[in-house]
Write a protein that holds these residues in place. Structure first.
Motif, PDB file in Angstrom:
ATOM      1  N   THR A 186     -79.570 -38.389   7.490  1.00 43.69           N
ATOM      2  CA  THR A 186     -79.446 -39.719   8.096  1.00 43.69           C
ATOM      3  C   THR A 186     -79.196 -40.769   7.014  1.00 43.69           C
ATOM      4  O   THR A 186     -78.375 -41.668   7.175  1.00 43.69           O
TER       5      THR A 186
ATOM      6  N   GLY B 160     -83.729 -38.271  15.351  1.00 42.15           N
ATOM      7  CA  GLY B 160     -84.571 -37.274  14.688  1.00 42.15           C
ATOM      8  C   GLY B 160     -85.353 -36.381  15.612  1.00 42.15           C
ATOM      9  O   GLY B 160     -85.631 -35.244  15.275  1.00 42.15           O
ATOM     10  N   GLU B 161     -85.737 -36.877  16.752  1.00 46.20           N
ATOM     11  CA  GLU B 161     -86.449 -36.054  17.729  1.00 46.20           C
ATOM     12  C   GLU B 161     -86.370 -36.771  19.068  1.00 46.20           C
ATOM     13  O   GLU B 161     -86.021 -37.959  19.118  1.00 46.20           O
ATOM     14  N   PRO B 162     -86.696 -36.053  20.137  1.00 49.53           N
ATOM     15  CA  PRO B 162     -86.642 -36.730  21.431  1.00 49.53           C
ATOM     16  C   PRO B 162     -87.655 -37.868  21.465  1.00 49.53           C
ATOM     17  O   PRO B 162     -88.750 -37.742  20.927  1.00 49.53           O
TER      18      PRO B 162
ATOM     19  N   ASP C 129     -79.800 -43.878  21.225  1.00 50.35           N
ATOM     20  CA  ASP C 129     -80.592 -42.689  20.907  1.00 50.35           C
ATOM     21  C   ASP C 129     -79.581 -41.651  20.427  1.00 50.35           C
ATOM     22  O   ASP C 129     -78.814 -41.112  21.222  1.00 50.35           O
ATOM     23  N   THR C 130     -79.551 -41.434  19.137  1.00 52.91           N
ATOM     24  CA  THR C 130     -78.496 -40.610  18.548  1.00 52.91           C
ATOM     25  C   THR C 130     -79.010 -39.217  18.254  1.00 52.91           C
ATOM     26  O   THR C 130     -79.918 -39.040  17.452  1.00 52.91           O
TER      27      THR C 130
ATOM     28  N   TRP D  27     -78.272 -35.547  16.763  1.00 53.16           N
ATOM     29  CA  TRP D  27     -77.415 -34.790  15.853  1.00 53.16           C
ATOM     30  C   TRP D  27     -78.267 -34.037  14.850  1.00 53.16           C
ATOM     31  O   TRP D  27     -79.495 -34.034  14.969  1.00 53.16           O
ATOM     32  N   GLN D  28     -77.628 -33.419  13.870  1.00 49.94           N
ATOM     33  CA  GLN D  28     -78.339 -32.546  12.923  1.00 49.94           C
ATOM     34  C   GLN D  28     -77.740 -32.657  11.520  1.00 49.94           C
ATOM     35  O   GLN D  28     -76.586 -33.079  11.368  1.00 49.94           O
ATOM     36  N   THR D  29     -78.504 -32.196  10.546  1.00 50.45           N
ATOM     37  CA  THR D  29     -78.039 -32.159   9.154  1.00 50.45           C
ATOM     38  C   THR D  29     -76.645 -31.540   9.060  1.00 50.45           C
ATOM     39  O   THR D  29     -75.800 -31.994   8.296  1.00 50.45           O
TER      40      THR D  29
ATOM     41  N   ASP E 267     -80.636 -26.321  20.071  1.00 53.38           N
ATOM     42  CA  ASP E 267     -81.504 -27.174  20.883  1.00 53.38           C
ATOM     43  C   ASP E 267     -81.375 -26.785  22.358  1.00 53.38           C
ATOM     44  O   ASP E 267     -80.317 -26.327  22.803  1.00 53.38           O
TER      45      ASP E 267
ATOM     46  N   ARG F   8     -86.143 -27.812  20.142  1.00 55.06           N
ATOM     47  CA  ARG F   8     -85.495 -26.602  19.657  1.00 55.06           C
ATOM     48  C   ARG F   8     -85.672 -25.481  20.682  1.00 55.06           C
ATOM     49  O   ARG F   8     -86.689 -25.446  21.398  1.00 55.06           O
TER      50      ARG F   8
ATOM     51  N   LYS G 153     -92.147 -35.341  10.915  1.00 54.65           N
ATOM     52  CA  LYS G 153     -92.135 -34.502  12.117  1.00 54.65           C
ATOM     53  C   LYS G 153     -93.467 -33.744  12.204  1.00 54.65           C
ATOM     54  O   LYS G 153     -93.980 -33.258  11.200  1.00 54.65           O
TER      55      LYS G 153
HETATM   56  O1  PRX Z   1     -83.871 -30.875  17.659  1.00 55.98           O
HETATM   57  C1  PRX Z   1     -82.961 -31.892  17.325  1.00 55.98           C
HETATM   58  C2  PRX Z   1     -83.719 -33.039  16.692  1.00 55.98           C
HETATM   59  O2  PRX Z   1     -83.675 -32.826  15.288  1.00 55.98           O
HETATM   60  C3  PRX Z   1     -82.895 -31.667  14.996  1.00 55.98           C
HETATM   61  C4  PRX Z   1     -82.078 -31.882  13.739  1.00 55.98           C
HETATM   62  O3  PRX Z   1     -82.917 -32.167  12.682  1.00 55.98           O
HETATM   63  P1  PRX Z   1     -82.312 -32.573  11.260  1.00 55.98           P
HETATM   64  O4  PRX Z   1     -81.289 -31.576  10.854  1.00 55.98           O
HETATM   65  O5  PRX Z   1     -83.483 -32.781  10.370  1.00 55.98           O
HETATM   66  O6  PRX Z   1     -81.558 -33.922  11.488  1.00 55.98           O
HETATM   67  C5  PRX Z   1     -82.263 -35.060  11.825  1.00 55.98           C
HETATM   68  C6  PRX Z   1     -81.358 -36.266  11.742  1.00 55.98           C
HETATM   69  C7  PRX Z   1     -80.077 -36.128  12.407  1.00 55.98           C
HETATM   70  C8  PRX Z   1     -82.039 -31.465  16.208  1.00 55.98           C
HETATM   71  O7  PRX Z   1     -81.608 -30.114  16.325  1.00 55.98           O
HETATM   72  N1  PRX Z   1     -83.110 -34.342  17.009  1.00 55.98           N
HETATM   73  C9  PRX Z   1     -82.394 -35.128  16.179  1.00 55.98           C
HETATM   74  N2  PRX Z   1     -82.070 -36.290  16.791  1.00 55.98           N
HETATM   75  C10 PRX Z   1     -82.564 -36.231  18.044  1.00 55.98           C
HETATM   76  C11 PRX Z   1     -83.214 -34.980  18.183  1.00 55.98           C
HETATM   77  N3  PRX Z   1     -83.787 -34.612  19.345  1.00 55.98           N
HETATM   78  C12 PRX Z   1     -83.711 -35.469  20.375  1.00 55.98           C
HETATM   79  N4  PRX Z   1     -83.126 -36.679  20.317  1.00 55.98           N
HETATM   80  C13 PRX Z   1     -82.548 -37.110  19.175  1.00 55.98           C
HETATM   81  N5  PRX Z   1     -81.997 -38.323  19.128  1.00 55.98           N
END
Ligand code: PRX
Length: 682
Positions: free
Chosen positions: A336, A411-413, A435-436, A438-440, A536, A551, A645
């Motif tokens: 991020t 980052g999470e729901p 509410d975005t 996405w993932q690494t 996810d 997840r 987290k």
């Molecule tokens: O499960 C989802 C959750 O965080 C995971 C990705 O984590 P990371 O690679 O550390 O990246 C975090 C920053 C982008 C995803 O597989 N996650 C991330 N954003 C959300 C989310 N779950 C729900 N809503 C979100 N906005």
């Protein structure tokens, strides 16, 4: 009992499906004022980026950048699933984030560095100053270290202006940077040095965390010793000083190996380094992320595709204008921070805020004072920080006169009740929220609303962002239709420019982890045959809004009912005393597993059996008796990772009496023993 039966009938699902119990939330609309100033207001953007227009739609993002040589092929799929974007193009990321802004904006602040020490003045780095500092440091990398395009260098730096300066200096020369989160241990840093084959480490002597000036140099020594044991020798350590000219760590410098950047800089005063024109497909950086098993994976991100994608999404989703003051509270050690503190905002010539410390230090008013002083108008953070700020200072934001137009959660729901607090109290009902999700691995956003076009729905990320086409499959590969009320494994049908190229040095693992499951033909070179598995679980509404349940591994299967842990946690959060909730599965002879619930309360709230019962009842009411927790443990605090987290793995091990594994990398390892005592009575 009848409750159990009724609910079971209603929620009957096959093994492959995840039952969904979320209630539909009311839509919240952006204000006319926000829409009037937004970067995108025309819904036609969704047509331009439709699957029919894929992949050529991404020209729109590529054209936000300055190319040395324009590309000839948008998408090359010949080595699927390692997709290549903007082939033939040449570009430099540092040039795009700095040099091209100088003619009009050299005097503008690029970076506001905010020290954790509140009495220290904010440092405002202009684009001109950023240019000078990046050039001089690039000269050190080139002339003192002999680093060149394609070499890897590991950074282990805290949240300071010198971190983006270092990243952009690497990018200027085409050196691949691999920033390791500053809070990680020397051992974690060593693992990443070894995996990336770095011969140089760049670090800082010290930084502030919760009021302490921490000796950070110490970790470099551990990292080098460990890396050497694993066969990787680091030749030099470049040490930035938190206070230039003064050494703030107790750990001694190693003669001939460790060098102060500030000493070396004297030799390079006024030196300018021409940006190296890199192929679009050259690797810009590695970002390590942990998998469920095995060693960390180095997500390998490209130069042209990545930069185009983060610039485009910063403009369309973050709605950044050059005149905005933008503050993302994430750490640059995570993706991020790379995408939405450094590369995206700087490519758009915005002013980006870097805050060194803990958001709740010295008190919960700190973020709002920073926002007020700098007149921040775009704010970006994670549910964990929102919960923490809500927990200790629910009324704090009202005391300050800042005004956000836009806020992000990532980052999470986010539970709807937390979303609503964010909207009402932090955003003062003036700011829109994106509410975005996405993932690494993704480089940039996958799902979110476009803020001026789509209304917000608390708890839902929204539809795919332009050019991202999600699809949900069940375990057998059958598509779960939108609006069916059923959840499954969410995938992305198409590649996109920000997507990582591979796992560094491990293409097989890349293919296996992200593509094997739903690949239609492993020999195919058509992108259509390679849906990307996000890992996810999600449910998609009839309106195309995606709600992430966590997840896939976090799904709890009670008597054949697969429950999303997030729903249970969200139900617990409807109890006013509750600040945080985490659910884990506990083995049960008959049901397979049962949910166990961990709760942290807001300050001043007292744990009692009545309160535990109330929380249990909230879950039964919101979801059904099938989800009734085995126990509700009200704990003093949740075990958390350094990025905030909740470590459900540790809680799960405690509930099941199994090995909790290594907890030393947690932000608060001491809490584990306390919880163990409570749950296991030992
Ligand atoms: O499960 C989802 C959750 O965080 C995971 C990705 O984590 P990371 O690679 O550390 O990246 C975090 C920053 C982008 C995803 O597989 N996650 C991330 N954003 C959300 C989310 N779950 C729900 N809503 C979100 N906005």
């Amino acid at each position: 009992m009848s409750d159990v039966k009724d609910k079971a009938e209603v929620t009957e699902t096959s093994e492959a499906e995840i039952a969904v119990h979320w209630a539909e939330e009311e839509l919240v609309y952006p204000s006319a004022q926000f829409i009037a100033q937004a970067n995108v207001t025309d819904p036609a953007v969704y047509d331009r980026f439709s699957l029919e227009n894929f992949p050529n739609c991404f020209k729109e993002y590529a054209d936000l950048l300055s190319w040395d040589e324009y590309w000839h092929t948008m998408l090359d799929t010949s080595d699927a699933p390692c997709f290549k974007w903007f082939v033939g193009g040449k570009i430099n990321a540092s040039y795009n984030c700095i040099d091209r802004h100088l003619a009009k904006n050299k005097n503008k602040t690029a970076i506001h560095f905010v020290s954790e020490v509140e009495s220290e003045k904010v440092e405002h780095v202009t684009y001109q100053e950023l240019y000078v500092r990046v050039n001089e440091f690039a000269a050190i990398l080139r002339d003192e270290c002999g680093l060149k395009a394609g070499d890897r260098v590991t950074l282990h730096m805290p949240m300071v202006a010198e971190l983006p300066i270092t990243m952009l200096a690497c990018a200027r020369l085409g050196i691949i940077h691999s920033q390791v989160f500053g809070g990680f241990s020397g051992q974690a840093c060593a693992d990443r040095i070894v995996d990336s084959g770095s011969e140089y480490l760049i670090t800082m002597d010290a930084y502030y965390r919760s009021g302490q000036l921490i000796d950070h140099k110490e970790k470099a020594d551990t990292a080098l010793a460990q890396a050497a044991k694993e066969g990787q020798n680091v030749k030099k350590v470049l040490v930035w000083q938190r206070y230039p000219g003064k050494y703030s760590a107790a750990t001694p410098m190693v003669e001939g190996r460790d060098f102060f950047v500030n000493d070396l800089l004297k030799k390079y005063y006024g030196v300018r380094v021409a940006p190296v024109s890199m192929p679009a497909e050259a690797v810009l950086f590695l970002m390590y992320t942990s998998g469920t098993t095995g060693k960390p994976k180095g997500a390998q991100h490209s130069t042209g595709g990545y930069l185009a994608y983060v610039t485009g999404t910063s403009k369309y989703i973050q709605d950044i204008h050059p005149e905005d003051v933008y503050w993302c509270m994430a750490d640059i050690g995570w993706i991020t921070g790379h995408s939405y503190i450094v590369y995206g905002p700087l490519a758009l010539c915005a002013s980006t805020v870097i805050y060194e410390g803990v958001p709740t230090y010295p008190d919960a008013g700190r973020p709002w004072r920073i926002a007020q002083d700098l007149d921040v108008n775009i704010f970006h953070t994670a549910p964990t920080a929102i919960r923490a700020l809500r927990k200790i200072g629910p009324d704090e934001p009202a005391k300050y006169t800042y005004h956000f137009k836009h806020m992000t959660t990532v980052g999470e729901p986010i539970e709807p009740v937390v979303w609503k607090w964010y909207y009402e109290f932090v955003g003062k009902k003036e700011a829109i929220i994106v509410d975005t999700w996405w993932q690494t691995e993704n480089g940039g956003f996958l799902c979110s609303t476009i803020p001026a076009i789509k209304p917000m729905k608390p708890g839902s990320a929204g539809p795919g962002v332009p050019g991202i086409h999600p699809i949900v499959y069940d375990n057998d590969g059958v598509v779960v239709p939108s609006g069916s009320g059923k959840a499954g494994n969410i995938c992305i049908q198409n590649p996109w420019p920000g997507m990582f190229q591979s796992i560094w040095g491990d293409r097989d693992r890349f293919v296996k982890t992200y593509f094997e499951r739903y690949c239609k033909d492993p020999k195919s070179t058509r992108w259509q045959d390679w849906p990307y598995l996000t890992g996810d679980a999600a449910v998609v509404g009839a309106d195309g809004y995606v709600r992430i349940l966590g997840r896939i591994d976090d799904v709890i299967n009670v008597s054949g009912h697969r429950l999303g842990t997030k729903e249970l946690e969200s139900a617990a959060l409807t109890v006013p005393e509750v600040a945080e909730a985490a659910v884990v599965p506990v083995k049960h002879e008959i049901k397979g597993v049962e949910p166990d619930m961990y709760i942290a309360l807001k300050p001043g709230m007292v744990a009692s059996p009545e309160l535990a019962k109330k929380i249990s009842m909230a879950i039964v009411t919101e979801i059904g008796a099938i989800a009734r927790p085995k126990s509700v443990w009200i704990v003093p605090d949740m075990p958390k990772t350094r990025s905030g987290k909740i470590m459900r793995r540790v809680l799960g091990a405690i509930s099941n009496g199994t090995d909790i594994g290594d907890v030393m990398t947690l932000a608060n390892p001491e809490i584990v023993e306390a919880i163990q005592k409570m749950v296991q009575g030992k």
